[in-house]
Design a protein around this motif. Sequence first.
Motif, PDB file in Angstrom:
ATOM      1  N   ASP A 188      39.878  47.690  42.076  1.00 20.87           N
ATOM      2  CA  ASP A 188      39.242  47.139  43.259  1.00 20.87           C
ATOM      3  C   ASP A 188      39.969  47.659  44.494  1.00 20.87           C
ATOM      4  OD1 ASP A 188      41.640  45.682  43.391  1.00 20.87           O
ATOM      5  OD2 ASP A 188      40.762  43.957  42.393  1.00 20.87           O
ATOM      6  N   GLU A 189      39.374  47.417  45.636  1.00 19.95           N
ATOM      7  CA  GLU A 189      39.960  47.908  46.874  1.00 19.95           C
ATOM      8  C   GLU A 189      41.288  47.232  47.176  1.00 19.95           C
ATOM      9  OE1 GLU A 189      39.194  50.340  48.882  1.00 19.95           O
ATOM     10  OE2 GLU A 189      37.506  50.949  47.637  1.00 19.95           O
ATOM     11  N   GLN A 223      43.592  46.524  45.115  1.00 22.58           N
ATOM     12  CA  GLN A 223      44.625  46.962  44.173  1.00 22.58           C
ATOM     13  C   GLN A 223      45.419  45.775  43.632  1.00 22.58           C
ATOM     14  OE1 GLN A 223      46.611  50.352  46.440  1.00 22.58           O
ATOM     15  NE2 GLN A 223      46.526  51.181  44.379  1.00 22.58           N
ATOM     16  N   GLU A 259      43.369  59.080  49.050  1.00 19.57           N
ATOM     17  CA  GLU A 259      44.346  58.051  49.434  1.00 19.57           C
ATOM     18  C   GLU A 259      45.473  58.040  48.400  1.00 19.57           C
ATOM     19  OE1 GLU A 259      42.423  54.264  50.992  1.00 19.57           O
ATOM     20  OE2 GLU A 259      40.777  55.144  49.818  1.00 19.57           O
ATOM     21  N   ARG A 273      47.842  54.932  47.221  1.00 19.75           N
ATOM     22  CA  ARG A 273      47.373  53.896  46.302  1.00 19.75           C
ATOM     23  C   ARG A 273      47.853  54.154  44.879  1.00 19.75           C
ATOM     24  NH1 ARG A 273      42.893  50.786  47.810  1.00 19.75           N
ATOM     25  NH2 ARG A 273      42.095  50.864  45.672  1.00 19.75           N
ATOM     26  N   VAL A 310      38.167  54.636  42.082  1.00 18.35           N
ATOM     27  CA  VAL A 310      37.662  53.886  43.227  1.00 18.35           C
ATOM     28  C   VAL A 310      37.655  54.764  44.475  1.00 18.35           C
ATOM     29  CG1 VAL A 310      38.098  51.906  44.724  1.00 18.35           C
ATOM     30  CG2 VAL A 310      38.437  51.692  42.263  1.00 18.35           C
ATOM     31  N   GLN A 311      38.646  55.621  44.618  1.00 21.85           N
ATOM     32  CA  GLN A 311      38.749  56.479  45.794  1.00 21.85           C
ATOM     33  C   GLN A 311      38.212  57.877  45.502  1.00 21.85           C
ATOM     34  OE1 GLN A 311      42.675  58.158  46.792  1.00 21.85           O
ATOM     35  NE2 GLN A 311      43.528  56.824  45.199  1.00 21.85           N
TER      36      GLN A 311
END
Length: 777
Positions: free
Chosen positions: A229-230, A232, A552, A555, A623-624
Motif C-alpha cells: 500500500d502507499e 508502506q 521512488e 521506499r 505499487v510504484q
Amino acid sequence: MTTRTGERVAEAADTQGPPPPPARRGWRRTTLTVLTGLPLLAGLLQVTAASPAAAAPDVTGPRTVDVSLDALSPAAPREGDRITVSGTVTNKGERPVTDAHVGIRVGAELDSRSAIEDATKQEKEFAPWTDGEEVADGKYRKSFARLAPGVPHGFSITLPADALDLGGDGIYQLGVSLSGETGGNGEEVLGIQRTFLPWQPEDTERRTRMTYLWPLISSAHLTAETASDEAQTPTFEDDELAEEIAPGGRLQQMVSLGADLPVTWVLDPDLLASVEAMRKPYLVKDDDSPRSDRNKKLADQWLADLEKAVAGKKIVALPFGDTDVASLAHHGTPVVGSLNHLKTATERAETTVESILLDEEVSTDYAWPAEGAVDPAIVQTATSAGADTVLARSDSLKDSLTYTPTAVRAVGGGTKAVVADAGLSTAFEGDLTSAESSTRAVQEFLAQSLAITLQEPGKQRSIVVAPQRMPSVSQAQSMARAIDALSDQRWSSPADLDEAADATPDPRATTRIPGAGAYPKRLSKQELPVSAFRDLGTTQGMLDRFQVILSEPDRVTTPFGSAINRSLSNSWRGDASGASGYRAAVESYLQGLTDKVHLIPKSDATLSGRSATIPVTVQNNLVQGVENLTLKLVSDRDTRLDVGDPQRIEVSGGHSQSVKFATTVKANGPAKVTAQLFTADGTPYGEPITFGVDVTEVTPTVMLVIAGGLLLLVLAGIRMYGKRKRAAREAPAEEDPEGPTGPAAEGDDGPGQPSDPRPDTAPESTEPSGTGEKVDR
C-alpha cells in the motif's frame, strides 16, 4: 559429656585468652570439625540401625536453617544512621528448632578486591574466628520460640550503626546467623548468611570518577516486509516489543529507572526506529490484523518518557542495529563490501536518533564490541566507520598493577580504548529475581567500588562500568539501587563517557591490544560465520540492481538497508538458526519484489515478408513505477532475422506495457529470439524469455507470379459479370407477345427513340472490362 559448638566454642575461646597461633588455630579447627561431626554421625548410625530403608538423613548442624538476607538499608551507612536488616529463616531439618533467634555479626575486614571475590565463594557455614560475636552481646536480635520444619519465618532487625563497633574506612563482612537448639544438643549456630558492608563515614578527598553506561538495546523486531500500500505499513516478526515498552516491561523499566540516575545512555537507533514504527498501524507476521490504537499509545508514551529521561544527558548512538563488529572483523572482512554495512549503519545511527529525539546531541564516536573483548582486527574494524574510541573491558585488555587504573588509554593510530572494569560490569549478571540475590549483588558492587577508591586514596581515577547489553527487569532494578546508593558521593562521583574518554591516562596502564589468540573461544563460537556475510552480499547486490529502476527508490532502500543492518546485530549471538532464518527471509522477500517486474512469456511466432513487428510485454506488479530499464531482443540467427534496436521502458505501478520491435527478414528459416531487460548501466535485470520465430522470405519473382494470378482472377470475374448483365437485358424481349411494336420495344432509351440496331450476336467489346464502360454505368 555434651559436645558444644557454635557460640559456646567461641565463648570458650574468649575465656582462654588471646587467639592461639596459626598452627594451633588449625588444630582447633580440626578438633572443632571432628567434635561437631560426632553427634551427626551418631544420629545417622541410629537412623540406619532403626530403619535400613529410611529416607535421606536428617539435616543438622550449621546448615540446618537456611538464612536469607533480603534487605540491608541503608546499603552504605554513615555514622549516626540506623541500619535495618531483614530476611527470612527456614528450617530445612526434620525436627523443630527451639529457643531460636537471629543475630547480627560483624566479620573480618576485607582489605582488597580479591578478598571480596574470595568471600563471595565462601561456604554458608559458621566460622567463629571470622564471623565474630553477635553485636552488642546479642542485644539486637529476633527470637523465635519454635521453627517448624519447612516453614519460612520473616525477621527484621534495626540497630544503630555505632552498635556495629566498626573500625576505620573499609569493607566488612556482615553476617546474619540463626542460633537455636535441636535434639538436646544445646544452643548452636544452625545457619548463617553474609553480605558486604562498605564503611566510609567521611567524604573522600579524591573521589573516584565513575561512568555508568545505561544500555537501551533490544533484539531485531522489524522485518524488511511492508504491506502493498502507499503507506508502506511495516511488518514485525512478533509483538514482543510492545510487551517490552508496556508498563512493567523491560524497556519501560530501563527508561523509568534511568531517568533519575547519573548515567550515560547508550542507544541502538534501530530500537527507536522500531518503536517509532509502532506509532502508526503495523502488521505482525502471519497475522493480517493491524495493530493500531493500543500499541500506538504505548509507543507514544515510551518515546515521550525517553525524551524526558535523556534530556541534558550524554547520549551515545551505536551503529544502527548494534553491529557485531567482532563478527565483522573475524569473518566479514574477506567478503567484498562487508565493511560498507558498518559504514551505512553508523551514518544511519545519528540521523535516526536525532530525528526522533529532537534537539538532543548524539555521539557516534564509540564502538562497543561484545563484552568488551578486543584484538587488533576488532579495533581496526571498529574504527573503520569513523569511531575513534573502542569500549573494551579489563578482562580483555589486562593490567598487572596493584590498583585499578584510569579507564582511558591511547592504543595507537589515534585510537583510544576506554577499558571498563570487568568486576563492576559483571556485578549484575545472572538471576537477580530474588530479594536475597539482588541485595547481595548491590552490596558487592558497593564494596568493590569503595575498594577501588581505597587502593590509592591520594590518586583520583576515572573508571567505567559497561554492564550487559540487555539487562532484565530485576537486573536493571538492582543496578539502579546500586547507583542510587552512591549518590551521596562519599567515595565516588558521577561522570559521563566523554569525561572518562578525556581523562588523563595512567602511564603505567597497558596500551597493548591482545593478540587474536587471546580472544575468548566462548565468544568466537557465537559469531556470525563467513556464509552470513556472503548471504548479505548477495542481498545487497540484488538491492543495488533493484533500486536503480524504481521511481521512488527510498521506499525500498530504507527498509531493506535497515534489515541488512539488523542481520549483523550482536543480539544474534547464541542464536545461529534465528540469524540465518532472518537473513533468508530478507533475501526471499527482496527476490519476490524484483520478480514483480518481469517479461511475460511469449509463444512462437511466424513472420512472412521482408518486415514485421514482434510485440513483447513488460509487467510491473509493484505499487510504484519503474524506469531506467531497456528492453533488448537478440536473435540467434542475425543473418536471417534483424530484431531492431533496444527500447527504453517505463511502466507505471500495477500496469503492463507492450513494446513492438520492427524486424527485418533476410532469409528463410527458424530463429530463436531472446528478450532481456537491462538496467541503465547495462546489468541484466530479471530472467530473460526465449521464443521461436519461423521466418518466410518472399522474393520479387514470387511477387510477380502472385500479382499475375490475381490479375487473371479479376479479369475472369469481370467477364462473368458482363455475361450476366447481357442475359438480363435479352430475356424480356424474347418473351413479349406484342413484338417490337409493343411498349416493351421502347427499351431503355425512352419513348420515340430507335431501338439498338445491333444484333445480340455482335462481337464482345475489346475494352478491359469486357462489357464496355456504358454497360458498367
